[in-house]
Design an enzyme around this catalytic site. Structure first.
Site, short mmCIF file in Angstrom:
data_model
loop_
_atom_site.label_atom_id
_atom_site.label_comp_id
_atom_site.label_asym_id
_atom_site.label_seq_id
_atom_site.Cartn_x
_atom_site.Cartn_y
_atom_site.Cartn_z
N HIS A 136 -26.08 -17.83 -42.62
CA HIS A 136 -24.63 -17.77 -42.84
C HIS A 136 -24.21 -16.43 -43.51
O HIS A 136 -23.48 -15.65 -42.94
CB HIS A 136 -24.20 -18.91 -43.76
CG HIS A 136 -24.51 -20.28 -43.25
ND1 HIS A 136 -23.81 -20.90 -42.23
CD2 HIS A 136 -25.46 -21.16 -43.63
CE1 HIS A 136 -24.31 -22.10 -42.01
NE2 HIS A 136 -25.31 -22.29 -42.83
O1 RIB Z 1 -22.15 -23.58 -45.75
C1 RIB Z 1 -23.02 -22.48 -45.88
C2 RIB Z 1 -22.86 -21.82 -47.21
O2 RIB Z 1 -23.22 -22.73 -48.24
C3 RIB Z 1 -23.78 -20.60 -47.40
O3 RIB Z 1 -23.15 -19.67 -48.22
C4 RIB Z 1 -24.98 -21.18 -48.11
O4 RIB Z 1 -25.65 -20.22 -48.93
C5 RIB Z 1 -24.33 -22.21 -48.98
O5 RIB Z 1 -23.86 -21.56 -50.15
#
Ligand code: RIB
Ligand code: CA
Length: 330
Positions: A247
């Site tokens: 992500h």
């Molecule tokens: O939903 C994904 C996010 O949530 C990313 O930033 C992961 O590191 C968690 O923080």
């Protein structure tokens, strides 16, 4: 290309750690003014230690790391007792890879004050790159509204147009602190929202992990050791998720190569109720409501371009003789 003055606000966490590695490997484009940490994937004390571990892994002990908010406004989910995050990021937040306890200092100033002071004193606008719950950024905006004029844009990993991950409706960062997300998305500050619709496209693969193994440096090995924990089919109980979803590195890849991304301006509203909709980012993708767009929403990524960029930047880290990490399974 003029360097982008940048504040990274994160909760490392495996994908945050890789975002840090990508940013630190890109000094021609990015001027990292500081790294603030926020409660999220693990506790903030663990997060700040992990951020310092990554700085030391990359031989950047002069980077400034700050500890920010230890809890969110309504503490909807606490990493300390949340099997959700331990299951994904491991007990330490860095999966199965143990990096040496950091010796570089944690800054004495708190993360929120750092954000405020840096923005107020800046001679040019600064880009904020939050990759965890938005608690620090929201607190800064509430405590000192004048910073709005000093923010170039907020490029946030969070939210979703479609299905959530932590709940059917919400993405984890916004779910952890819906009120903070609401403050940010109603602030009027320019926002680029990189949500799950985009980030789910950048999943790790065994082939890519083999590419990393061929690099053979301590950083590449550390990434493999982190991701070996992360790269599991349906690790997030999400059908169709086969690898580890990277992500947060998308924030940095967007700053480095915005041409890899596409989307549209749209009105986004954050649900702050205590219902099943908590933390939902409703994106008016077709402008049905006729409201002024408050964010640029990314929904498409050039996936090959993303991994080419990430691999090439990770490949910049030098081979070194000293052993920089030990792992449970090395
Ligand atoms: O939903 C994904 C996010 O949530 C990313 O930033 C992961 O590191 C968690 O923080
Ligand atoms: Ca994160």
């Amino acid at each position: 290309m003029k360097k982008i003055p940048l504040i990274m606000d994160c909760d490392p966490g495996l994908d945050d750690a890789i975002a840090l590695l990508l940013a630190i490997a890109s000094p021609e484009e990015l001027d990292i003014l500081g790294i603030s940490t926020v409660v999220g994937n693990v506790t903030v004390s663990q997060n700040q230690e992990n951020a310092r571990r990554i700085c030391e892994l990359t031989n950047q002990p002069d980077l400034k790391v700050f500890q920010g908010c230890a809890r969110t406004f309504f503490e909807r989910i606490s990493p300390a007792d949340s099997e959700y995050t331990a299951d994904i990021h491991g007990e330490t937040g860095l999966g199965g890879c143990k990096l040496p306890t950091p010796t570089m200092p944690l800054q004495s100033q708190d993360g929120v004050s750092f954000i405020i002071e840096t923005l107020l004193n800046a001679s040019e606008k600064i880009t904020l790159a939050p990759s965890g719950p938005l608690t620090n950024v929201a607190c800064a905006l509430i405590m000192e509204p004048r910073i709005k004029d000093k923010i170039e844009k907020i490029v946030v990993m969070g939210g979703v147009i479609g299905l959530g991950n932590i709940t059917p409706t919400a993405e984890y960062n916004f779910y952890c602190d819906p009120q903070a997300a609401y403050v940010v998305f109603t602030s009027g500050v320019p926002i680029v929202m990189i949500g799950l619709d985009a980030t789910r496209q950048t999943q790790t693969s065994q082939e890519w992990l083999r590419t990393l193994a061929e690099i053979g440096t301590p950083v590449a090995q550390a990434v493999i050791d982190m991701l070996s924990f992360y790269h599991r089919p349906n690790a997030f109980l999400e059908p169709g998720v086969l690898g580890g979803v990277l992500h947060d590195p998308n924030i940095i890849a967007y700053l480095l190569k915005p041409e890899l991304y596409s989307g549209r301006n749209a009105y986004v509203e954050i649900d702050v109720s205590s219902t099943i909709m908590a933390g939902r980012s409703t994106v008016d993708w077709h402008g049905k409501l006729g409201r002024k767009p408050n964010a640029y929403i990314i929904n498409k990524v050039d996936v090959d371009g993303f991994f080419d960029l990430l691999t090439s930047r990770l490949n910049r880290y030098p081979m070194t003789t000293e052993k920089v990490h030990t792992c449970n399974h090395c």
